[in-house]
Scaffold this motif. Sequence first.
Motif, PDB file in Angstrom:
ATOM      1  N   THR A 292      -2.007   8.266  -4.554  1.00  0.00           N
ATOM      2  CA  THR A 292      -1.566   8.562  -5.921  1.00  0.00           C
ATOM      3  C   THR A 292      -1.880  10.002  -6.285  1.00  0.00           C
ATOM      4  O   THR A 292      -1.080  10.687  -6.939  1.00  0.00           O
ATOM      5  CB  THR A 292      -2.236   7.599  -6.917  1.00  0.00           C
TER       6      THR A 292
ATOM      7  N   ASN B  56       3.441  -1.037  -1.304  1.00  0.00           N
ATOM      8  CA  ASN B  56       4.777  -0.452  -1.237  1.00  0.00           C
ATOM      9  C   ASN B  56       4.690   0.991  -1.725  1.00  0.00           C
ATOM     10  O   ASN B  56       4.110   1.268  -2.781  1.00  0.00           O
ATOM     11  CB  ASN B  56       5.762  -1.226  -2.117  1.00  0.00           C
TER      12      ASN B  56
ATOM     13  N   ASN C  85       2.683   0.807  -5.228  1.00  0.00           N
ATOM     14  CA  ASN C  85       2.757  -0.491  -5.896  1.00  0.00           C
ATOM     15  C   ASN C  85       2.104  -1.558  -5.036  1.00  0.00           C
ATOM     16  O   ASN C  85       2.245  -1.557  -3.803  1.00  0.00           O
ATOM     17  CB  ASN C  85       4.212  -0.879  -6.174  1.00  0.00           C
ATOM     18  N   ASP C  86       1.392  -2.449  -5.689  1.00  0.00           N
ATOM     19  CA  ASP C  86       0.719  -3.539  -4.993  1.00  0.00           C
ATOM     20  C   ASP C  86       1.731  -4.587  -4.550  1.00  0.00           C
ATOM     21  O   ASP C  86       2.833  -4.685  -5.092  1.00  0.00           O
ATOM     22  CB  ASP C  86      -0.309  -4.177  -5.926  1.00  0.00           C
TER      23      ASP C  86
ATOM     24  N   GLN D  64      -5.140   3.738  -2.107  1.00  0.00           N
ATOM     25  CA  GLN D  64      -4.234   3.839  -3.249  1.00  0.00           C
ATOM     26  C   GLN D  64      -4.568   5.066  -4.097  1.00  0.00           C
ATOM     27  O   GLN D  64      -3.680   5.800  -4.538  1.00  0.00           O
ATOM     28  CB  GLN D  64      -4.328   2.565  -4.096  1.00  0.00           C
TER      29      GLN D  64
END
Length: 392
Positions: A199, A216, A206-207, A195
């Motif tokens: 990012t 996602n 998104n979790d 993640q």
Amino acid sequence: MANVRNIAYHVLYRVLYEDAYSAIAINNAVREEKLSGVDISFLSALVYGVLERKLTLEFIIRQYSSIRIKKIEKGTLIVLYLGMYQLIYLDKVPDSAAVNESVKLCKQLKLYKSSGFVNAILRNFVRADKAYRLPDRQNIVKYCSVVYSCPESMVTELIATYGDDLTEKALQGILGRPPITVRVNTLKTDKAALQSALTAQGVIVNDISFLENSLNLSATGSLEKIPEFRQGHFFVEDAASQLCAEILGAQPGETIADVCAAPGGKSLYSAIRMENRGEIYSYDIHEHKIKLMRENADRLGISIMHTAIRDAASNHRLPVCDRMLCDVPCSGWGILRRKPEIRYKTDTNIDILPNLQYSILCMSVENLPADSVLVYSTCTLRKEENHDIIRR
């Protein structure tokens, strides 16, 4: 500058009239035309938007055309789809641009006689403040067919199974583009590290609350350009597909058979869940799909996945296994958001699917030890391919 509308026209023509799949046709166009960034986004919006709203667009076009839809030349109709879609659904495209570019597109495609026709329909629509009528809700089948762009036969069957309210909720869910759902490869990384890396590259992450090691993604650009994808730190698999593999519940050291494995996501998920310990036998009838599964397993560093060609409806013996997955060929009514063109295909052999599915299930059960687990799954909402198969 790329002529994205022209590219979208050719992609739509291949999907609607040459049985191409939307995702493959778009990917091929992106590669051939060397598109990137905004152009890819606009192309995807046009192609998927028209496919998601095709019947809605036709219903509106009828209100402004003196010529029946079936009488309109194929190429001209696609130009009208594109123009009308931009006018109704793409707020960032000025009305003048939607109309003028549609007329230009006709001329680029040498549809000279159609340019005036297209111009008149789109301009009249704009002059009328984009007014159009929808069917009366009292005729729920017609209403849902037009509003959610699904054939009336599909709506009728879904209502017979699930009722009006649940059917409409399901149809609401097929509109709009789905997220890119990925499974973290915990053989190489962990969720937090992935993640953070994504990012940092501008990807929106998104979790997913109901899946422990899944995310996602949006604003990804081309996945192949992301280092973590190439390095096998994650793979793409829809949440429902991941849940199916989670229900199978493969454990380290077990032997698993995936009898209709392609494209291989559930086998990959199970191998990661098993910590790459045990054996997974992944079968399909197509050589090119076997090759793709092998490539994905290699990229993810999975060594326990054994791929081979096998007809799941045949009586060829399977290895003795602890768990077996029968993710059978189906009509695909559960993935219309991912593959919107499915709803318009007429040569899907939908009537013969239940017998094939039942045959695969029976042959698989014959190969299953008494104390083993079998999961039967489809990606469709049809009762005939789910409830009725289990009850036979």
